[in-house]
Scaffold this motif. Structure first.
Motif, PDB file in Angstrom:
ATOM      1  N   VAL A 195      47.339   0.727  14.402  1.00 16.32           N
ATOM      2  CA  VAL A 195      48.686   0.188  14.581  1.00 16.32           C
ATOM      3  C   VAL A 195      49.252  -0.176  13.213  1.00 16.32           C
ATOM      4  O   VAL A 195      48.519  -0.289  12.230  1.00 16.32           O
ATOM      5  N   ARG A 196      50.569  -0.359  13.197  1.00 18.10           N
ATOM      6  CA  ARG A 196      51.198  -0.966  12.024  1.00 18.10           C
ATOM      7  C   ARG A 196      51.115  -2.485  12.148  1.00 18.10           C
ATOM      8  O   ARG A 196      51.325  -3.026  13.243  1.00 18.10           O
ATOM      9  N   VAL A 197      50.833  -3.139  11.062  1.00 14.75           N
ATOM     10  CA  VAL A 197      50.633  -4.591  11.102  1.00 14.75           C
ATOM     11  C   VAL A 197      51.793  -5.354  10.501  1.00 14.75           C
ATOM     12  O   VAL A 197      51.743  -6.589  10.429  1.00 14.75           O
ATOM     13  N   GLN A 198      52.851  -4.672  10.074  1.00 15.81           N
ATOM     14  CA  GLN A 198      54.058  -5.349   9.620  1.00 15.81           C
ATOM     15  C   GLN A 198      55.210  -4.350   9.651  1.00 15.81           C
ATOM     16  O   GLN A 198      55.008  -3.134   9.694  1.00 15.81           O
ATOM     17  N   GLY A 199      56.420  -4.919   9.700  1.00 17.71           N
ATOM     18  CA  GLY A 199      57.605  -4.074   9.739  1.00 17.71           C
ATOM     19  C   GLY A 199      58.114  -3.878  11.155  1.00 17.71           C
ATOM     20  O   GLY A 199      57.580  -4.416  12.149  1.00 17.71           O
ATOM     21  N   LEU A 228      37.517  -7.736  21.848  1.00 15.88           N
ATOM     22  CA  LEU A 228      38.615  -7.223  21.034  1.00 15.88           C
ATOM     23  C   LEU A 228      38.776  -8.092  19.790  1.00 15.88           C
ATOM     24  O   LEU A 228      38.638  -9.327  19.856  1.00 15.88           O
ATOM     25  N   ILE A 229      39.076  -7.434  18.662  1.00 15.01           N
ATOM     26  CA  ILE A 229      39.386  -8.131  17.412  1.00 15.01           C
ATOM     27  C   ILE A 229      40.757  -7.647  16.953  1.00 15.01           C
ATOM     28  O   ILE A 229      40.958  -6.438  16.761  1.00 15.01           O
ATOM     29  N   VAL A 230      41.716  -8.568  16.850  1.00 14.16           N
ATOM     30  CA  VAL A 230      43.040  -8.263  16.303  1.00 14.16           C
ATOM     31  C   VAL A 230      43.064  -8.815  14.889  1.00 14.16           C
ATOM     32  O   VAL A 230      43.007 -10.034  14.686  1.00 14.16           O
ATOM     33  N   ALA A 231      43.141  -7.911  13.892  1.00 16.14           N
ATOM     34  CA  ALA A 231      42.925  -8.334  12.505  1.00 16.14           C
ATOM     35  C   ALA A 231      44.031  -7.811  11.606  1.00 16.14           C
ATOM     36  O   ALA A 231      44.651  -6.779  11.881  1.00 16.14           O
ATOM     37  N   ARG A 232      44.263  -8.589  10.533  1.00 17.00           N
ATOM     38  CA  ARG A 232      45.196  -8.201   9.481  1.00 17.00           C
ATOM     39  C   ARG A 232      44.884  -9.031   8.252  1.00 17.00           C
ATOM     40  O   ARG A 232      44.428 -10.172   8.347  1.00 17.00           O
ATOM     41  N   GLY A 233      45.157  -8.490   7.075  1.00 17.04           N
ATOM     42  CA  GLY A 233      44.952  -9.232   5.844  1.00 17.04           C
ATOM     43  C   GLY A 233      46.028 -10.284   5.639  1.00 17.04           C
ATOM     44  O   GLY A 233      46.960 -10.437   6.431  1.00 17.04           O
ATOM     45  N   GLY A 234      45.902 -11.021   4.548  1.00 19.61           N
ATOM     46  CA  GLY A 234      46.849 -12.088   4.277  1.00 19.61           C
ATOM     47  C   GLY A 234      48.197 -11.568   3.836  1.00 19.61           C
ATOM     48  O   GLY A 234      48.396 -10.384   3.552  1.00 19.61           O
ATOM     49  N   GLY A 235      49.180 -12.477   3.779  1.00 19.19           N
ATOM     50  CA  GLY A 235      50.527 -12.122   3.376  1.00 19.19           C
ATOM     51  C   GLY A 235      51.475 -13.272   3.623  1.00 19.19           C
ATOM     52  O   GLY A 235      51.091 -14.363   4.082  1.00 19.19           O
ATOM     53  N   ASP A 239      55.533 -11.096   6.402  1.00 23.00           N
ATOM     54  CA  ASP A 239      54.574 -10.018   6.623  1.00 23.00           C
ATOM     55  C   ASP A 239      53.762 -10.235   7.897  1.00 23.00           C
ATOM     56  O   ASP A 239      53.388  -9.278   8.579  1.00 23.00           O
ATOM     57  N   LEU A 240      53.463 -11.500   8.206  1.00 20.74           N
ATOM     58  CA  LEU A 240      52.658 -11.813   9.389  1.00 20.74           C
ATOM     59  C   LEU A 240      53.509 -12.034  10.634  1.00 20.74           C
ATOM     60  O   LEU A 240      52.975 -12.412  11.688  1.00 20.74           O
ATOM     61  N   VAL A 263      43.982 -12.970  11.760  1.00 22.61           N
ATOM     62  CA  VAL A 263      45.229 -12.589  11.096  1.00 22.61           C
ATOM     63  C   VAL A 263      45.394 -13.459   9.857  1.00 22.61           C
ATOM     64  O   VAL A 263      45.453 -14.695   9.940  1.00 22.61           O
ATOM     65  N   GLY A 264      45.468 -12.834   8.686  1.00 24.12           N
ATOM     66  CA  GLY A 264      45.685 -13.559   7.436  1.00 24.12           C
ATOM     67  C   GLY A 264      44.433 -14.256   6.952  1.00 24.12           C
ATOM     68  O   GLY A 264      43.303 -13.957   7.354  1.00 24.12           O
TER      69      GLY A 264
END
Length: 543
Positions: A195-199, A228-235, A239-240, A263-264
């Motif tokens: 998936v896309r994680v921002q925008g 399930l793991i929903v993950a994203r880097g910081g920002g 962005d989040l 997330v983050g």
């Protein structure tokens, strides 16, 4: 891009051969209103094709019936109309709200119908961190009021999931950190939903991924994840922001599969963290929460196995020692049987005298029974019963004859009463019949008299109606010398014009009918009505 007004077009140079008045009157080009509006629109759109405006939303009353949204952007100095078309409104990450300060991206154009300019918005974002946080807090309170953040809705995380599902970007460092950490701790099959994680569209893709994992059948060709793991880097918060959208929060709440949000960084907080079953400070931490360390499990199992073997050995030694103690405390078999054997010998010694005494008692009882039988033999009882039966034999025949006579007397009495009752009933019936015959005769006479009176009354009425008919009939008028004029079809004629128009006439007198033809003169005859003599009131002296 700064808002700089376009340069004004230069006027054409004036010719020295033409008077100034002629130039002003004839050389100035003439514009139609529509041409001028189109030229202004083209100039404005070419100069300000793409702008970003910061201002406060004003006058927003919801989406129009057509699906478009109309409002204004204003600050302390100016105001500009804004419009969001229907197709763009559905894709906006931030929907318009009254009083919200936003940054709008779009193009400047004009609306010739109102002689005004406006901005056509393509995207809308909250202006500044304060607005983002205010919007985030408002949404958090709304979802918390619905109970989405209640702890009782959280599900336990499985100890060792068979399959782990990851919702994240397939190209970022997050997925590599998660896979590497899972490989180090306890390798498990991993399904990645990219998936896309921002925008724009990122929130919808994340929500669709969560619902897609939950829609997999438990025993289908694609294994359904146990976690399930929903993950994203910081920002930054912008962005989040996809993980603060309502669709993502509701998808995480509706997930049947336990969900870990990563997330983050540890200091970043999104709304999905409040609704997930477990929050991890980083994506690597989420992988550590998902599976245990395989080496630690092996060591723990080995330690537990050793402890279990030692416990079993100690229990066997303790049970063996207890058994030896019980064996030593038990008496010898000869000692257990000695008391029983002694009781048996004593019972044997007492058995013979007891049998002799019992036989003597039963012999005495049998002799007593024989003596009683001899005194009251069955032959004697039978003879006594036969004599008693002979005595009562003639009593039955006498009783039967007496009962028959009593019944005969009763039947005779009933016959006499029946005859008397029959005679009395016949007499009453004759009396009733006589009374009814007399009443019938009386009613017949009254009926005949009533019929005669009704016939006479109807005859008198018929005579009166006949007289009235004769007085009202036109035949009585004919008897006084008048005639009834009819046309050829037999319709009565009341006017002279109708008589002249008829082809033939019939005159009906009191004694017959005469056929006639109307006389039609060449010239119309003027008819006048005779004037009635004026009425004069009489006096008492008139004779």
């Amino acid at each position: 891009m700064p808002l700089v007004p376009p340069p004004r077009p230069k006027a054409p140079p004036l010719s020295t051969d033409v008077p100034p008045s002629a130039v002003l009157a004839g050389n100035q080009p003439e514009w139609s209103v529509g041409d001028l509006a189109a030229a202004l629109k083209q100039t404005l759109e070419e100069r300000f094709g793409h702008v970003r405006l910061r201002g406060e939303i004003s006058g927003f009353r919801g989406v129009h019936g057509s699906g478009h949204a109309y409002f204004s952007l204003k600050d302390g100095q100016a105001r500009i109309d804004a419009v969001v078309w229907k197709g763009v409104y559905g894709r906006l990450r931030q929907k318009p709200q009254e009083g919200l300060e936003v940054v709008a991206t779009g193009r400047i154009t004009t609306f010739a119908g109102k002689s005004s300019y406006q901005i056509v918005i393509d995207s809308l974002e909250p202006a500044g961190l304060g607005a983002w946080m205010a919007l985030l807090e408002e949404r958090r309170k709304m979802l918390a009021a619905e109970g989405l953040f209640s702890p009782e809705h959280r599900k336990p995380i499985p100890f060792l999931p068979r399959v782990v599902g990851v919702v994240t970007s397939p190209t970022g460092a997050v997925i590599r950190d998660i896979l590497h950490r899972l490989q180090d701790r306890f390798p498990r099959p991993v399904l990645v939903w990219p998936v896309r994680v921002q925008g724009d569209g990122a929130a919808e893709e994340v929500a669709a991924a969560i619902r897609g994992f939950n829609a997999l059948p438990p025993r289908g060709p694609i294994p359904r994840p146990d976690l399930l793991i929903v993950a994203r880097g910081g920002g930054s918060i912008e962005d989040l922001w996809a993980f603060n959208e309502e669709c993502v929060v509701r998808a995480a709440f509706e997930s049947v599969i336990p969900l870990i949000s990563a997330v983050g960084h540890e200091t970043d907080t999104t709304l999905i963290d409040h609704v997930s079953d477990r929050r991890a400070p980083t994506p690597t931490g989420a992988a550590e929460m998902a599976v245990p360390v395989r080496a630690d499990l092996i060591a723990t199992v080995a330690e537990l196995a050793a402890r279990g073997g030692g416990a079993i050995r100690r229990r066997l030694d303790r049970d063996r020692a207890d058994l030896r103690g019980l064996i030593r405390a038990m008496p010898a078999p000869d000692m257990l049987l000695a008391a029983k054997r002694q009781r048996l010998d004593l019972a044997e010694a007492r058995l013979a005298p007891a049998l002799a005494a019992g036989a003597a008692r039963h012999r005495v009882r049998l002799q007593a029974v024989l003596d009683r039988l001899a005194r009251r033999s069955p032959e004697l009882a039978l003879a006594q019963a036969r004599a008693r039966l002979e005595r009562i034999d003639d009593r039955a025949s006498r009783a039967l004859s007496v009962d028959l006579r009593r019944r005969a007397d009763h039947v005779g009495e009933l016959g006499r009463r029946l005859v008397l009752a029959k005679g009395a009933g016949l007499e009453r019936a004759r009396a009733v019949e006589a009374r009814r015959r007399d009443r019938l005769s009386s009613l017949t006479a009254r009926l005949v008299q009533a019929g005669v009176r009704d016939v006479e009354r109807r005859r008198d009425r018929l005579h009166a109606l006949a007289g009235l008919l004769g007085s009202l009939s036109y035949r009585a008028v004919l008897d006084r010398g008048f005639a009834l004029v009819r046309d050829g079809d037999g319709n009565p004629l009341r006017r002279a014009d109708d008589a002249e128009a008829a082809a033939s006439l019939s005159l009906q007198f009191a004694d017959g009918v005469v056929e006639a033809v109307p006389n039609k003169p060449d010239r119309p005859v003027k008819r006048t009505r005779a004037k009635a003599a004026p009425l004069r009131q009489g006096t008492l002296f008139d004779t």
